[in-house]
Design a protein around this motif. Structure first.
Motif, short mmCIF file in Angstrom:
data_model
loop_
_atom_site.label_atom_id
_atom_site.label_comp_id
_atom_site.label_asym_id
_atom_site.label_seq_id
_atom_site.Cartn_x
_atom_site.Cartn_y
_atom_site.Cartn_z
N PHE A 48 15.28 15.20 -10.41
CA PHE A 48 15.05 14.33 -11.57
C PHE A 48 14.54 15.15 -12.75
O PHE A 48 13.90 16.19 -12.58
CB PHE A 48 14.00 13.26 -11.23
CG PHE A 48 14.28 12.49 -9.98
CD1 PHE A 48 14.98 11.29 -10.02
CD2 PHE A 48 13.88 12.98 -8.74
CE1 PHE A 48 15.24 10.58 -8.87
CE2 PHE A 48 14.14 12.27 -7.57
CZ PHE A 48 14.82 11.08 -7.64
N ASN A 49 14.83 14.66 -13.92
CA ASN A 49 14.22 15.17 -15.15
C ASN A 49 13.65 13.97 -15.88
O ASN A 49 14.41 13.13 -16.39
CB ASN A 49 15.24 15.91 -16.01
CG ASN A 49 14.63 16.39 -17.33
OD1 ASN A 49 13.42 16.50 -17.46
ND2 ASN A 49 15.49 16.68 -18.29
N VAL A 50 12.34 13.86 -15.91
CA VAL A 50 11.71 12.67 -16.50
C VAL A 50 11.37 12.86 -17.97
O VAL A 50 10.82 11.95 -18.59
CB VAL A 50 10.44 12.27 -15.71
CG1 VAL A 50 10.80 11.90 -14.27
CG2 VAL A 50 9.40 13.37 -15.73
N ALA A 51 11.71 14.02 -18.54
CA ALA A 51 11.39 14.27 -19.95
C ALA A 51 11.97 13.22 -20.89
O ALA A 51 11.29 12.80 -21.84
CB ALA A 51 11.86 15.67 -20.34
N PRO A 52 13.23 12.76 -20.68
CA PRO A 52 13.77 11.76 -21.62
C PRO A 52 12.98 10.45 -21.65
O PRO A 52 13.10 9.68 -22.61
CB PRO A 52 15.19 11.52 -21.10
CG PRO A 52 15.53 12.76 -20.35
CD PRO A 52 14.25 13.19 -19.70
#
Length: 209
Positions: A48-52
């Motif tokens: 996952f990439n939760v930055a957005p």
């Protein structure tokens, strides 16, 4: 596991995250141009990439508090994967007959929650270890059960009070979270304008349990 905190990553941030399954495959190209492929993992691992999902200053503050409490990569937690978090389609409500867990043999009382992707010999079976409390619905022989079982929300085991009769199908429907951890010990943010924080990447990876 002792280094796991049974808390949910902030929902408001996870909604905007990117997510997907990952396999590990070694591909070797031989002189003739043909390939030899070796599958290293039996099952997929989610990344996952939760930055957005960090959109506001409040999101940033919630993320910082959560990151400090987990000490970066040190401690695991629950994460909602909004692309895949139910035993059925994400557009539907779980039904007690969504997933076949097994068949009774007159002695067995423990059945693991699973989710099956595809069918036939190539079907992929995923163990579900972190069901959402209160979401698990269970059926015996297609008939929903109101009692006579408990659910371990830290293992995904359905535990019946007495053995399931031989030949009786055990099925379940549920919502679930992913056991995960940060895949970084460092957070770096930029402030393009006052009151706004921006991250390029905040990686999170699934923990195998």
């Amino acid at each position: 596991m002792t280094d796991f905190d049974d808390v949910l990553f902030p929902i408001g941030i996870s909604i905007g995250s990117s997510a997907g399954p990952e396999f590990s495959t070694e591909v070797t190209e031989v002189a003739s141009g043909f390939e030899q492929r070796n599958r290293n993992w039996a099952g997929a691992r989610r990344r996952f990439n939760v930055a957005p999902g960090v959109r506001t200053l409040a999101d940033h503050e919630a993320l910082l508090a959560f990151f400090h409490a987990r000490a970066g990569r040190a401690r695991g937690f629950r994460l909602r994967d909004w692309s895949d978090w139910k035993s059925c389609s994400v557009r539907a409500a779980p039904s007690p007959t969504d997933q076949l867990l097994g068949t009774g043999d007159g002695a067995r009382q423990f059945f693991q929650l699973i989710k099956t992707y595809g069918s036939g010999p190539s079907a992929h079976i995923r163990r579900i270890t972190r069901p959402v409390a209160g979401s698990v619905r269970v059926a015996l022989g297609g008939i929903e059960q109101a009692s006579g079982f408990t659910v371990a929300h830290d293992t995904g085991l359905v535990i019946f009070d007495s053995p399931v009769p031989a030949g009786v199908a055990v099925s379940a429907g549920f919502a679930f979270d992913v056991p995960a951890r940060f895949d970084t010990d460092r957070l770096e943010a930029s402030a393009p304008v006052p009151g706004v924080m921006r991250f390029d990447e905040i990686p999170i990876v699934e923990i195998r349990e």
